[in-house]
Design an enzyme around this catalytic site. Structure first.
Site, PDB file in Angstrom:
ATOM      1  CG  ASN A  28      -0.337  -0.005   2.500  1.00 32.26           C
ATOM      2  OD1 ASN A  28       0.779   0.467   2.665  1.00 32.26           O
ATOM      3  ND2 ASN A  28      -1.027  -0.524   3.494  1.00 32.26           N
ATOM      4  CG  HIS A  31       3.918   1.011   8.510  1.00 29.02           C
ATOM      5  ND1 HIS A  31       2.953   0.068   8.771  1.00 29.02           N
ATOM      6  CD2 HIS A  31       4.533   1.269   9.686  1.00 29.02           C
ATOM      7  CE1 HIS A  31       2.993  -0.233  10.072  1.00 29.02           C
ATOM      8  NE2 HIS A  31       3.944   0.481  10.633  1.00 29.02           N
TER       9      HIS A  31
END
Length: 86
Positions: A28, A31
């Site tokens: 993604n 973090h």
């Protein structure tokens, strides 16, 4: 960063980092730690040379006062010290 789930980020916040660049929930692009204690552990693991205590005592207050500069050579922002451009 955007919502944790990439699918949700793409639809609800497409301009966020995850919405624009995330591939899957595990890929993604960014973090965020779930607590200050987790952040300290993760910082120590990934950046063992980083002195978190020094950061909070010295660098972070200077950063908040706007005393930083961009190092084009290193391609990073640095907290200004003696002799550095303001």
């Amino acid at each position: 960063m955007g919502p944790t789930k990439v699918f949700r980020a793409r639809h609800s916040d497409p301009e966020s980092i995850r919405g624009a660049y995330g591939l899957t929930d595990t890929r993604n692009t960014t973090h965020g730690s779930d607590s200050p204690a987790s952040a300290s552990r993760e910082i120590a693991f990934f950046f063992p040379e980083f002195d978190e205590q020094r950061w909070y005592e010295q660098d972070e207050p200077r950063l908040r006062r706007g005393q930083l500069f961009y190092s084009a050579e290193e391609r990073v922002h640095r907290v200004a010290g003696r002799g550095d451009p303001a």
